[in-house]
Every structure is written in C-alpha cells, then in structure tokens.
Design a protein around this motif. Sequence first.
Motif, mmCIF file in Angstrom:
data_model
loop_
_atom_site.group_PDB
_atom_site.id
_atom_site.type_symbol
_atom_site.label_atom_id
_atom_site.label_comp_id
_atom_site.label_asym_id
_atom_site.label_seq_id
_atom_site.Cartn_x
_atom_site.Cartn_y
_atom_site.Cartn_z
ATOM 1 N N PHE A 21 0.827 -1.266 -0.080
ATOM 2 C CA PHE A 21 0.130 0.141 0.042
ATOM 3 C C PHE A 21 0.911 1.235 0.088
ATOM 4 N N LEU A 22 1.921 1.136 0.891
ATOM 5 C CA LEU A 22 2.750 2.527 0.925
ATOM 6 C C LEU A 22 3.305 2.547 -0.289
ATOM 7 N N MET A 23 3.958 1.507 -1.130
ATOM 8 C CA MET A 23 4.659 1.596 -2.233
ATOM 9 C C MET A 23 3.898 2.343 -3.436
ATOM 10 N N CYS A 24 2.477 1.467 -3.623
ATOM 11 C CA CYS A 24 1.723 1.847 -4.572
ATOM 12 C C CYS A 24 0.963 3.144 -4.322
ATOM 13 N N GLY A 25 0.936 3.614 -3.023
ATOM 14 C CA GLY A 25 0.064 4.853 -2.541
ATOM 15 C C GLY A 25 0.993 5.921 -2.846
ATOM 16 N N ILE A 26 2.342 5.959 -2.646
ATOM 17 C CA ILE A 26 3.327 6.885 -2.918
ATOM 18 C C ILE A 26 3.433 7.238 -4.616
ATOM 19 N N SER A 27 3.608 6.041 -5.246
ATOM 20 C CA SER A 27 3.775 6.224 -6.743
ATOM 21 C C SER A 27 2.484 6.667 -7.285
ATOM 22 N N LEU A 28 1.318 6.364 -6.855
ATOM 23 C CA LEU A 28 0.003 6.600 -7.381
ATOM 24 C C LEU A 28 -0.052 8.019 -7.356
ATOM 25 N N ALA A 29 0.228 8.847 -6.075
ATOM 26 C CA ALA A 29 0.248 10.192 -5.664
ATOM 27 C C ALA A 29 1.182 10.797 -6.562
ATOM 28 N N LEU A 30 2.377 10.225 -7.002
ATOM 29 C CA LEU A 30 3.297 11.037 -7.927
ATOM 30 C C LEU A 30 2.826 11.086 -9.316
ATOM 31 N N ALA A 31 1.965 9.812 -9.485
ATOM 32 C CA ALA A 31 1.301 9.947 -11.026
ATOM 33 C C ALA A 31 0.181 10.899 -11.000
ATOM 34 N N ILE A 32 -0.578 11.124 -10.058
ATOM 35 C CA ILE A 32 -1.778 12.161 -9.956
ATOM 36 C C ILE A 32 -0.892 13.369 -10.314
ATOM 37 N N VAL A 33 -0.040 13.702 -9.250
ATOM 38 C CA VAL A 33 0.737 15.072 -9.036
ATOM 39 C C VAL A 33 1.513 15.404 -10.277
ATOM 40 N N ILE A 34 2.239 14.384 -10.947
ATOM 41 C CA ILE A 34 3.062 14.793 -11.869
ATOM 42 C C ILE A 34 2.418 14.449 -13.476
ATOM 43 N N GLY A 35 1.991 13.337 -13.338
ATOM 44 C CA GLY A 35 1.190 12.611 -14.605
ATOM 45 C C GLY A 35 0.379 13.469 -15.165
ATOM 46 N N ILE A 36 -0.734 14.041 -14.251
ATOM 47 C CA ILE A 36 -1.548 14.560 -14.839
ATOM 48 C C ILE A 36 -1.007 15.853 -15.600
ATOM 49 N N PRO A 37 -0.411 16.669 -14.885
ATOM 50 C CA PRO A 37 0.150 17.925 -15.574
ATOM 51 C C PRO A 37 1.047 17.546 -16.838
ATOM 52 N N LEU A 38 1.789 16.432 -16.810
ATOM 53 C CA LEU A 38 2.514 15.964 -17.920
ATOM 54 C C LEU A 38 1.621 15.680 -19.051
ATOM 55 N N GLY A 39 0.731 14.600 -18.728
ATOM 56 C CA GLY A 39 -0.202 14.183 -19.683
ATOM 57 C C GLY A 39 -1.058 15.616 -20.445
ATOM 58 N N THR A 40 -1.329 16.416 -19.529
ATOM 59 C CA THR A 40 -2.164 17.523 -20.160
ATOM 60 C C THR A 40 -1.202 18.350 -21.109
ATOM 61 N N LEU A 41 0.226 18.672 -20.693
ATOM 62 C CA LEU A 41 0.978 19.156 -21.407
ATOM 63 C C LEU A 41 1.406 18.507 -22.928
ATOM 64 N N LEU A 42 1.341 17.196 -22.851
ATOM 65 C CA LEU A 42 1.509 16.548 -24.093
ATOM 66 C C LEU A 42 0.313 16.621 -24.997
ATOM 67 N N PHE A 43 -0.946 16.589 -24.305
ATOM 68 C CA PHE A 43 -2.132 16.817 -24.874
ATOM 69 C C PHE A 43 -2.348 18.343 -25.762
ATOM 70 N N ILE A 44 -2.136 19.450 -24.906
ATOM 71 C CA ILE A 44 -2.282 20.562 -25.197
ATOM 72 C C ILE A 44 -1.066 21.076 -26.221
ATOM 73 N N THR A 45 0.062 20.490 -26.194
ATOM 74 C CA THR A 45 1.010 20.990 -27.022
ATOM 75 C C THR A 45 0.979 20.110 -28.339
ATOM 76 N N GLY A 46 -0.090 19.252 -28.455
ATOM 77 C CA GLY A 46 -0.226 18.506 -29.697
ATOM 78 C C GLY A 46 -0.820 19.256 -30.879
ATOM 79 N N ARG A 47 -0.943 18.505 -31.988
ATOM 80 C CA ARG A 47 -1.419 19.385 -33.269
ATOM 81 C C ARG A 47 -2.578 20.064 -33.037
ATOM 82 N N GLY A 48 -2.790 21.130 -33.581
ATOM 83 C CA GLY A 48 -4.174 21.655 -33.492
ATOM 84 C C GLY A 48 -4.571 22.152 -32.205
ATOM 85 N N LEU A 49 -3.895 22.050 -31.111
ATOM 86 C CA LEU A 49 -4.457 22.465 -29.972
ATOM 87 C C LEU A 49 -3.846 24.061 -29.365
#
Lengths: 221, 335
Positions: A21-49
């Motif tokens: 739980f500790l391992m998954c919790g920490i990494s999932l938290a990182l996924a939310i905190v960093i993964g969402i902005p990173l994914g959003t960046l990937l999306f909005i820098t894409g073609r036509g956006l």
Amino acid sequence: MANTNYTELIDNLIVAFNETFLMCGISLALAIVIGIPLGTLLFITGRGLFWQNRLLNLLGGFLVNIIRSTPFVILLVLLLPFTRLVVGTSIGPVAASVPLGIVAVAFYARLVESALHEVDKGVIEAATAMGATHFQIIKDVLFPEALGGLLRGLTITAISLVGYSAMAGIVGGGGVGDLAIRYGYYRYQTDVMIITVVLLIILVQILQSLGDFSAKKAEKK
Amino acid sequence: MIEFDTISVRFQHKKSAVDAVKNVSFRIEKGEIFGIVGTSGAGKSTLLRTINLLQRPTSGRVLIDGHDVTHLQGDALRTLRISIGMIFQQFNLIHTKTVFENVAFAMKVAGKSSAEISTRVYEALELVGLTDKASVYPSTLSGGQKQRVGIARGIVNNPQILLCDEATSALDLETTDSILALLQEINRRLGITIVLITHEMEVVKKIANRVAVMSGGELLELGDVFSVFASPLHPFTQSLVNRTLNLDLPTRIVENCKNPLVKIVYNGDHAEHAIISETVQKFNIDLNILHGKIEYIGGKPFGVLVVQIVGEHAEAEQVLNYLKEKTYKVEVLHG
C-alpha cells in the motif's frame, strides 16, 4: 513442503500489505501530481491545440517513451543511484517507490493524454468561442469532460503498480509480491503462494470495481 | 455591423494548399438575420469562424462596428469573443455540467459575479423555455432541447452578434422550425444580429433577411432572400433554388409532351392575381397544370407553376407573350 505457521503468516501478510500500500500509494500520488500535468502538457502541445508546440510535445513524448519502453527490472537497477540520492537508501518500500513512481508518472501521463483526446473537440471550440482562457478550458472543460477516462486510467495505473511492486521486492522493497516469491517460491510453501495470489486477485478486483464505479459516476451519461 | 474586407483563408498542408475562402468582401448590417448558404466545403463555416477569430484569415480584414478585429490577441480577443455568441450543429455542450452550469460557464468566462449568474441564467433559460431543465445533464435532453441550451448559452452575455454554425442541421424538420422561430424571436426582441450558415436553402428562406451564396470559397451572389429566390443569377444558386422548389417532372411526361411546356414564375403582386384563369378565358385554350408551388418568403408570395399549353401553335405563341407580360418570368421547358 514446509509447515506453515499461520499466525506468523498473518503477521507477515499484514506487514507485506502495508508495504504494498505504501509503495503503490506513494507512486500513485506521484502519478496524479506529476502525471496529470505532464499528460495535459502532452495533449495541449499536440497538433491543432491551443498550446501547439512541436518541440515540447516531442521532448515530453520522448521522455515518456524512454521510461515506458525500458523493462521495469532494468529501470529498477538503473535508478538505484538516483534512489539513493533522493531517499538516502535503496532498500525498503519508500526506496522502491522512486522507480515505481517514475514508471507510474510516465504510464499515467500517456493515459491522461489519451483520455483528454477523447474530449469532444467541439466542446473545446465552444469554450474558446465563449472567450474562455486556456486555464478555464483545462479546468472547466477538459478535466470534467475527461474525468471518467482519467479515473479509468488511474485504475489501470494502480493495478499495474500492484504488479510492478512485486518486482520491487528484488531491491528489497518488500510487499505482497515479495512475500509470495520468498515463501511461495524459494521456500516451496505453495499454500502461502496461493493465499497471497488470491489476496492480490481480491485487491485488484476491489481496485477495478472502485475505478469503474467512480468513472461511471463521473461520466454522468 | 460586420464587414468582411477581402478575406482569404488558406489551409497549408505539407505539400498542397487549400483555399477555403477566396477574396470575399461583404457587409452584414446590424440587427439583420443574415444567411450564408453553400454546399459542404464551400468555405462558409471557415468564413463564419473569422468573425470571432476561431479562424484567422490569411489575408484581409474583419471589421466589427468599424473596428478592425483581425489581429486581436489575448484579453482583447477574449473580450471580443464574449460579445459574440455562437451555437453549433452538434450543440457542443459540456456533458459533465448541468444545463444551468453550462449556461453559467459562459457568464463565468465573462467574469460575472455568482449573484448575477444565478439570476441571469434563469432569464436566459426562460427565454428558450427550459427553466424546468436547469438541473439536468445534457445527455437526458432531446436534440432540440440541447440546441435551446446552446442558444441560452450563446445569448446569456447579451451579445451583439449570434453566430449559428449549421444550428439546425442535426435536427428533424419540426424541431428545426421551432429552433428557427426561437432565433427569429431573439433577433426581434433583443436586436441581436444573427449570422447563420447552412446548406439548406429552406432555413435561409424561413428566417433570413439577406443571403450570401458561396461555392468553392467564393461569394457567388448576395441579396435579399426574396430576390435571390425569385431571380437567382448564378447557375449554382439556380440549382440550389430549384432543389428547394423541387419542380422536377418525371422525364416520361416531358418527353411525351406534344404541347408547349412552360414554367411560370410569379412574384410579389402577380402571385395574388388569377392569371391562369384570365389566360384561359382570354385565349380560349386549356392550361394543364403539371406542377406548382407557391411559397411565402418574408411575407411575399413567390410561386412557380409548370403548365402545358393545349391549343393551336399560333395561339400558344400569343399565350406565351401574354404570360410573359403578366408574370415575373416565363421559361419554355419544352416545345
């Protein structure tokens, strides 16, 4: 087959689950905190956006791909010096959370990007036509509209992390997977193996149902 | 007042370029309902999007109330967009927001206070007849209701201009009529200039004051709806108008017709006279009506009849001349 001491096993399981739980919790938290902005960046820098930026898009995409294409076991070893630098040790669940977190971020960033791709372009256009700022479009249109997909992606990420965290046992991360390998495989305690696997199946099922339920609720269809 | 000044839009692809709009100039007056018709790919949607700069023209200028808006950026651009409502073919509502929240979002974007939002949103919903649906999600609404939400959202900030991008093309005929009636009411009551693009002449005929016809990125003709309907100049417009009048006769009839077959177009005053019976009495011949339609465009009658003149050849000539004199246009289809 060795005799199994069940009270000891229960104690071990509790410790192992806590570590998982500790391992998954920490990494999932990182996924939310960093993964969402990173994914959003990937999306909005894409073609036509609205933030179309080929360089940033390629760079981000490349980084994510490097992490995603490296086998986790190898990444685990490669990142050992970095882990030691960040956490001070390379042993234990917190240390294992470093490579797990990095994988989770890259994995979830792609899922975030594809969830955002599912948002109706017409709705984005409508918001632009209303005079919405980019921030308003992201906050009030993209995220709410993609929430179902974001939650489904998070579920997939969480379940994959449970699997990956077993491998983290190799570097002394502990956890349920590690327990199954140590007792079930190395010590030939098949019953321990079966019990932990069943418990993992239950855990995954719970995560999946939780994810499906919340995604359905978020989609409001 | 919206003015297009030599607008061109070119889409540059890797190797080829497409000129979506070619050198288009015209004006849309304040308070009118202006229709832009054309087939898909005519460039009408691209042209419409240059008004709120969803599409920036490659060259040319867009002027709104005399101000050149073509190069607006940032806050100035957003302020412009707030003053221009827009509705869409696919409605483009935010699925995860309620009807109220959808309309409220447009006001939030405009920086309105929540007190103002809570009263004004209901006013807008009342205007479109959806106050009872304020708290439901769009997925539970019918197409017509969704477009009503779109309209409420489009007008909630009291815009000067409402852009309609094929607003009725995804709706059935009855719903289309009710949405068009609503747009007309909004235009009359609030004085909002409405620019609508459509591929259906019917839509333009029902509510527009003036119409521009586009094809292949070019403006073919422009005029008040009645005259474009009654006397289309360009062959493309003629085919569009003919299609809505739907006066195709079965080829069997045209081919087997031994007598002269003529198309009589009436407009305005002519349509209210008993020309057919007058002609029959005067020349003592028979006029066999094979096809016909009378439409009312902006309250003015506009009719087309296809008749067969049954009589001697010399008489037929006289009848033709008489009809030409008495009606707007006579066209010999056969014989």
